[in-house]
Design an enzyme around this catalytic site. Sequence first.
Site, short mmCIF file in Angstrom:
data_model
loop_
_atom_site.label_atom_id
_atom_site.label_comp_id
_atom_site.label_asym_id
_atom_site.label_seq_id
_atom_site.Cartn_x
_atom_site.Cartn_y
_atom_site.Cartn_z
CG HIS A 36 -142.66 45.70 -5.93
ND1 HIS A 36 -141.47 45.45 -6.58
CD2 HIS A 36 -142.70 44.82 -4.89
CE1 HIS A 36 -140.84 44.46 -5.98
NE2 HIS A 36 -141.55 44.06 -4.94
CG ASP A 42 -142.46 43.03 -0.82
OD1 ASP A 42 -142.47 43.20 -2.05
OD2 ASP A 42 -141.47 42.60 -0.19
CG HIS A 77 -138.45 46.43 -2.70
ND1 HIS A 77 -139.53 46.66 -1.88
CD2 HIS A 77 -138.59 45.15 -3.13
CE1 HIS A 77 -140.26 45.58 -1.80
NE2 HIS A 77 -139.72 44.64 -2.56
NE ARG A 80 -130.17 39.61 -6.87
CZ ARG A 80 -131.38 40.03 -6.47
NH1 ARG A 80 -132.33 40.27 -7.35
NH2 ARG A 80 -131.63 40.21 -5.19
O1 LIG Z 1 -135.14 39.87 -6.12
C1 LIG Z 1 -135.16 40.68 -5.21
O2 LIG Z 1 -134.17 40.98 -4.54
C2 LIG Z 1 -136.45 41.37 -4.85
C3 LIG Z 1 -137.65 40.48 -4.92
C4 LIG Z 1 -138.89 41.19 -4.52
O3 LIG Z 1 -138.91 42.35 -4.25
C5 LIG Z 1 -140.17 40.45 -4.49
O4 LIG Z 1 -140.19 39.26 -4.84
O5 LIG Z 1 -141.18 41.08 -4.10
FE LIG Z 2 -140.72 42.93 -3.30
#
Ligand SMILES: O=C(O)CCC(=O)C(=O)O
Ligand SMILES: [Fe+2]
Length: 186
Positions: free
Chosen positions: A58, A60, A115, A125
């Site tokens: 996706h 942001d 990403h 994590r």
């Molecule tokens: O967990 C991550 O590193 C990415 C999180 C992410 O892309 C988001 O929350 O939009």
């Molecule tokens: Fe994200």
Amino acid sequence: MRALDKLGSTIFEMLAHGLGLPNDFFAKNFEEKEATMIRINRYPPCPLPEKCLGLGSHSDPHTLTILLQDHVGGLQVLKNDNHWVGIRPVPNSFVINIGDTLEAWTNGRLKSVVHRAVVNREKRRLSVAYFISPSSSTTIDCPPQLVDPNTNPRKYKPFTWADFRKELLIQKRVVGKTALNRYLMN
Ligand SMILES: O=C(O)CCC(=O)C(=O)O
Ligand SMILES: [Fe+2]
């Protein structure tokens, strides 16, 4: 949150300066910050990491993301539309992501990267994402300085942050840049 807002504001000022715009060009629209939010992502260990994703591909939608990730690693960015590159965690630092709204606002000069987050076989994590958004009435319209009819014509029709949020709500799941594509010039 105040410290994150201050960091966001400083980044907006630096980006505007770098693009040759008045320093407050972006920052002045974030007084109300409607839909600015924080999300904590928790990815449990997964016995088959090659078969599942923590968070699918996706971009942001907001304007700027300030992301804190722990030492485990798992964030990946899509490079040249064809391969994933891992973003190594650097202690005591944030990852800054450009959001779709800022890509449109700058006529594509700043790119919102696609990403995803992969999972780890042994380790849990955590990541914390702070998504900064402007006031609902802010019109996302790229300034004439960033448009050149020959080499870089206007890419997106102007929209308000409130309009864009409605588009996001209509979608079941954000995949790639589908919401932003609705505003592409014909
Ligand atoms: O967990 C991550 O590193 C990415 C999180 C992410 O892309 C988001 O929350 O939009
Ligand atoms: Fe994200």
